[in-house]
Design an enzyme around this catalytic site. Sequence first.
Site, PDB file in Angstrom:
ATOM      1  N   THR A   1      -1.223   7.540  -0.599  1.00 50.53           N
ATOM      2  CA  THR A   1      -2.525   7.395  -1.283  1.00 50.53           C
ATOM      3  C   THR A   1      -3.305   6.180  -0.777  1.00 50.53           C
ATOM      4  O   THR A   1      -4.504   6.075  -1.007  1.00 50.53           O
ATOM      5  CB  THR A   1      -2.321   7.209  -2.802  1.00 50.53           C
TER       6      THR A   1
ATOM      7  N   ARG B   1       0.843  -1.200   0.000  1.00 49.03           N
ATOM      8  CA  ARG B   1       0.000   0.000   0.000  1.00 49.03           C
ATOM      9  C   ARG B   1       0.866   1.233   0.000  1.00 49.03           C
ATOM     10  O   ARG B   1       1.751   1.365   0.839  1.00 49.03           O
ATOM     11  CB  ARG B   1      -0.820   0.022   1.300  1.00 49.03           C
TER      12      ARG B   1
ATOM     13  N   ASP C   1       4.788  -5.759   9.639  1.00 49.14           N
ATOM     14  CA  ASP C   1       5.900  -5.393  10.527  1.00 49.14           C
ATOM     15  C   ASP C   1       5.919  -6.262  11.779  1.00 49.14           C
ATOM     16  O   ASP C   1       6.980  -6.656  12.261  1.00 49.14           O
ATOM     17  CB  ASP C   1       5.793  -3.915  10.928  1.00 49.14           C
TER      18      ASP C   1
END
Length: 213
Positions: free
Chosen positions: A112, A108, A207
């Site tokens: 945006t 992603r 993460d």
Amino acid sequence: MYKDFENVYEITHPLIKHKISILRNVDTGTNEFRKLVEEVAMLEAYEAFRDLPLKNVEVQTPIEKCYSPMIEGKKVAIVPILRAGLGMVNGITALIPTAKVGHVGLYRDPVTHEPHEYYCKLPESLDERLVAVLDPMIATGGSLVAALDYIKKNGGKHIKILSVLAAPEGLENISKAHPDVEIYVGTIDRGLNENAYIVPGLGDAGDRIFGTK
Ligand code: PRP
Ligand code: URA
């Protein structure tokens, strides 16, 4: 079924709810986080694969011959969305060791929030398989809509999504773009924040699985 979305199944099992609460905790470390994502994926698969077709096959037991049901046909392809979807793979292959594994690489854009494709490889005969698309997080739904577009373009017909946590906005977007795809999700949260993160959520799944933050 969730609200008006007939294709969305929130799994209500207490084991899944309990494990997701530990995933949410900011103090849960990478090792435990990874294990829990696998376990939630396995529990969800038990529900999502309830309709796999069976065929009676002849088996010689130590006592006598009998007919006993086994999964029929070309079976299952699993397609994790990189990176975070990788965390769900072992939970599914523990149950279905013969599943073929494809990969769809999307990230992603941080500004945006639009998905960008960087790597895709899918198994053969996708049209003959049940395709289980894995991504622990459904936020805007943009990544999964793009992944489903790609999978369908490459022959995928019978597709289910397995996810850990979803925002209502994402479920709505996927359901509108791909109403034929069933979505199995562990919990549906309140919504999205200004950075399109799920709230209360569990943070950045990639993460936390890979320890990159
Ligand atoms: C995360 C997550 C989903 C996506 C969800 O991936 O694993 O793929 O965001 O957001 P969306 O529903 O708004 O598209 P991310 O892009 O952070 O990549 P990563 O898994 O490599 O960390
Ligand atoms: N991706 C994540 O990993 N977490 C979110 O809350 C939203 C997108």
